[in-house]
Design a protein around this motif. Structure first.
Motif, PDB file in Angstrom:
ATOM      1  N   ARG A 136       0.819  -1.216   0.000  1.00  0.00           N
ATOM      2  CA  ARG A 136       0.000   0.000   0.000  1.00  0.00           C
ATOM      3  C   ARG A 136       0.855   1.268   0.000  1.00  0.00           C
ATOM      4  NH1 ARG A 136      -5.129  -0.349   1.939  1.00  0.00           N
ATOM      5  NH2 ARG A 136      -5.284   1.765   1.108  1.00  0.00           N
ATOM      6  N   GLU A 137       2.102   1.155  -0.435  1.00  0.00           N
ATOM      7  CA  GLU A 137       2.987   2.320  -0.407  1.00  0.00           C
ATOM      8  C   GLU A 137       2.462   3.448  -1.291  1.00  0.00           C
ATOM      9  OE1 GLU A 137       7.694   3.534  -1.006  1.00  0.00           O
ATOM     10  OE2 GLU A 137       6.885   1.784  -2.041  1.00  0.00           O
ATOM     11  N   ASP A 138       1.906   3.099  -2.461  1.00  0.00           N
ATOM     12  CA  ASP A 138       1.409   4.137  -3.361  1.00  0.00           C
ATOM     13  C   ASP A 138       0.292   4.949  -2.706  1.00  0.00           C
ATOM     14  OD1 ASP A 138       3.184   3.360  -5.247  1.00  0.00           O
ATOM     15  OD2 ASP A 138       1.758   2.295  -6.521  1.00  0.00           O
ATOM     16  N   SER A 139      -0.603   4.271  -2.001  1.00  0.00           N
ATOM     17  CA  SER A 139      -1.668   4.979  -1.292  1.00  0.00           C
ATOM     18  C   SER A 139      -1.090   5.832  -0.164  1.00  0.00           C
ATOM     19  CB  SER A 139      -2.678   3.979  -0.717  1.00  0.00           C
ATOM     20  OG  SER A 139      -3.356   3.291  -1.748  1.00  0.00           O
ATOM     21  N   ALA A 140      -0.120   5.268   0.550  1.00  0.00           N
ATOM     22  CA  ALA A 140       0.483   5.996   1.669  1.00  0.00           C
ATOM     23  C   ALA A 140       1.193   7.254   1.190  1.00  0.00           C
ATOM     24  CB  ALA A 140       1.460   5.087   2.418  1.00  0.00           C
ATOM     25  N   ARG A 141       1.812   7.206   0.013  1.00  0.00           N
ATOM     26  CA  ARG A 141       2.505   8.393  -0.497  1.00  0.00           C
ATOM     27  C   ARG A 141       1.527   9.531  -0.776  1.00  0.00           C
ATOM     28  NH1 ARG A 141       4.822   8.620  -5.009  1.00  0.00           N
ATOM     29  NH2 ARG A 141       4.240   6.658  -6.007  1.00  0.00           N
ATOM     30  N   THR A 142       0.331   9.163  -1.252  1.00  0.00           N
ATOM     31  CA  THR A 142      -0.679  10.196  -1.479  1.00  0.00           C
ATOM     32  C   THR A 142      -1.091  10.834  -0.162  1.00  0.00           C
ATOM     33  OG1 THR A 142      -1.523   9.025  -3.426  1.00  0.00           O
ATOM     34  CG2 THR A 142      -2.976  10.651  -2.407  1.00  0.00           C
ATOM     35  N   VAL A 143      -1.300  10.009   0.874  1.00  0.00           N
ATOM     36  CA  VAL A 143      -1.692  10.533   2.183  1.00  0.00           C
ATOM     37  C   VAL A 143      -0.582  11.413   2.753  1.00  0.00           C
ATOM     38  CG1 VAL A 143      -2.369   9.945   4.536  1.00  0.00           C
ATOM     39  CG2 VAL A 143      -3.171   8.542   2.611  1.00  0.00           C
ATOM     40  N   ALA A 144       0.662  10.935   2.678  1.00  0.00           N
ATOM     41  CA  ALA A 144       1.788  11.704   3.223  1.00  0.00           C
ATOM     42  C   ALA A 144       1.965  13.030   2.493  1.00  0.00           C
ATOM     43  CB  ALA A 144       3.074  10.880   3.143  1.00  0.00           C
ATOM     44  N   ALA A 145       1.714  13.026   1.190  1.00  0.00           N
ATOM     45  CA  ALA A 145       1.847  14.270   0.422  1.00  0.00           C
ATOM     46  C   ALA A 145       0.782  15.284   0.823  1.00  0.00           C
ATOM     47  CB  ALA A 145       1.747  13.972  -1.068  1.00  0.00           C
TER      48      ALA A 145
END
Length: 517
Positions: free
Chosen positions: A448-457
């Motif tokens: 789920r790294e791709d989803s997490a990157r959106t949240v972190a951004a």
């Protein structure tokens, strides 16, 4: 693939004709002499997948008291299952016209024959911890052995022996134990789509169905329930039934996306309509009817990233059966490997490779978080991935918010901020055991790294950390200053344009199936 008219009688008085028609080679007795060639060719199976949103939506108060009286049950001969652990569910889409008025039959181009026909079959596999869902489409024209009936198209099993024979046939063909059974009817599908306010679909090729007069140029469209049924059932494209399977998977993904969105979960009227239409759509095995609430509750954290779709690998898409019917043959070696991987609970979608696998503090309200972990995290920096394009939009990401500080109301404020910029936040905020977080931390499971990157951004200064968690979580620190909208660049898949056999299964998540705007 064509629908032939040749056939052989099963028995002189049986009223059932085997061979030649569009329903796995089985023709049922008709109320009138005139035979309709139409038939519903693509009844979508969506009700069972829709239940996963009920538990996390605040609808359990309604669901628990209403479900038992609304859901129909059947003795399907399924194996049953424990409350936890991996399980396989057979989904069957049924064209049952008895419940439709003549006007509805004419509007939907379903014909007037009585009886029930299976038009869609899928196997749904729930992983051991019920945080991943794999959906395998079984082409309706698959030429398989039907226990006690000989070889026929796979969807003939339902017409010849109802739910029990469908379960036995799929179990024998796949080698999987079928733990539960779910059946969805055509009218119920329409009601589910309409309850959600329609769905968004996209076709890479033109559709011109002469029978239903349903036409679409390549592009993206918003469809109501009846038009979504036409879209899902048509075979009027180059790859015929294989294209139809792709559209069915796209429609299920679109339904999940719409059902999990804040516009549904936060709207009591729309949510109640969804619950009612979903429950009235389903017929399930006896055991599942007694514990559908429990299963829905276990699936409450599943997002579109966690649902993967694939189709049985095929060796021959133009097989001419001994009866003269046009059918498809499975690639036995590749299919055997696919179902072995499912039986072994192996994910079909590979998790993304991440920089760190160091678990951080638990984000659940009952979990403990050490001061040392909070003060000295070893995260993947959100800034380090700032140069990468974000690929998962906020509206497709369900987030759990946890307050890691002693600031009262910070969790609720963060949830409100995330909702405003498009994220799904279905549950109430929780608290960490210790309240000494300074920086906000985005925690995510493998894959789920791709989803997490959106949240972190979207949260300036947030850090990323892979952890043993069920979904994406935000632990809010004292430096939290709000959430912002983020640009997302999504990849567009290139469609195939001609029928072909497949050497190995290709899996896509529901997120990847959703139309790109």
């Amino acid at each position: 693939m064509s629908d032939d008219d040749s056939g052989v009688a099963v028995g002189a008085d049986s009223g059932v004709q085997v061979g030649g028609d569009a329903y796995g080679g089985v023709r049922l007795p008709q109320r009138r002499g005139r035979r309709s060639r139409a038939g519903a060719r693509g009844v979508m199976v969506t009700g069972a997948l829709s239940t996963m949103v009920l538990a996390g939506s605040g609808a359990l108060w309604f669901f628990s008291t209403y479900a038992t009286s609304q859901i129909k049950s059947v003795d399907a001969g399924t194996a049953g299952s424990d409350a936890r652990g991996a399980m396989n569910i057979l989904l069957v889409g049924v064209d049952k016209r008895d419940d439709l008025t003549r006007k509805e039959q004419n509007r939907l181009h379903l014909g007037h024959e009585v009886g029930q026909r299976s038009d869609t079959m899928m196997v749904i596999h729930l992983s051991e911890d019920h945080d991943k869902v794999t959906v395998v489409s079984l082409p309706r024209d698959s030429w398989v052995n039907i226990p006690g009936k000989g070889t026929h198209k796979i969807n003939a099993a339902y017409s010849l022996g109802g739910a029990p024979l469908a379960v036995r046939t799929v179990s024998e063909a796949t080698g999987l134990t079928i733990n539960h059974y779910v059946e969805v009817n055509v009218l119920g599908f329409i009601k589910v789509v309409d309850a959600l306010g329609g769905i968004s679909v996209c076709t890479p090729v033109a559709i011109d169905d002469q029978h239903t007069k349903f036409k679409l140029a390549p592009g993206t469209y918003e469809l109501d329930g009846a038009k979504a049924l036409f879209y899902a059932r048509t075979r009027a494209t180059a790859r015929s039934d294989l294209d139809r399977i792709d559209r069915q998977q796209q429609v299920i993904s679109a339904l999940l996306h719409r059902a999990l969105s804040g516009g549904t979960l936060a709207n009591p009227v729309k949510l109640t309509a969804l619950v009612r239409s979903t429950l009235q759509t389903l017929t399930v095995d006896d055991a599942l009817s007694k514990d559908l609430l429990g299963l829905a509750n276990q699936l409450k954290d599943v997002s579109t990233d966690d649902v993967a779709f694939t189709t049985v690998p095929l060796a021959d898409v133009n097989y001419r059966a001994p009866t003269g019917e046009s059918a498809v043959l499975w690639d036995k070696t590749a299919a055997r490997d696919l179902f072995r991987r499912i039986a072994d609970d192996e994910p079909l979608v590979k998790p993304a490779v991440t920089k760190s696998a160091t678990p951080g503090p638990s984000a659940s309200s009952s979990a403990s978080a050490s001061s040392a972990s909070a003060a000295s995290p070893s995260p993947d920096s959100a800034d380090a991935s700032a140069g990468k394009d974000l690929t998962v939009p906020p509206e497709r990401i369900a987030v759990r918010v946890v307050n890691g500080t002693s600031v009262t109301g910070l969790g609720a404020r963060t949830k409100a901020d995330l909702l405003l910029v498009g994220f799904q936040v279905p549950s109430a905020p929780g608290d960490t055991a210790t309240r000494n977080y300074t920086d906000s931390v985005v925690r995510y499971p493998a894959g789920r790294e791709d989803s997490a990157r959106t949240v972190a951004a979207a949260i300036p200064g947030a850090e990323m950390r892979e952890a043993d968690v069920a979904g994406v979580e935000v632990i809010v620190g004292t430096k939290y200053s709000g959430a912002r909208e983020v640009p997302v660049k999504e990849a567009v898949a290139s469609p195939s344009t001609s029928p072909s056999a497949s050497d190995a299964p290709v899996a896509r998540t529901a997120t990847q199936n959703i139309c790109k705007k």
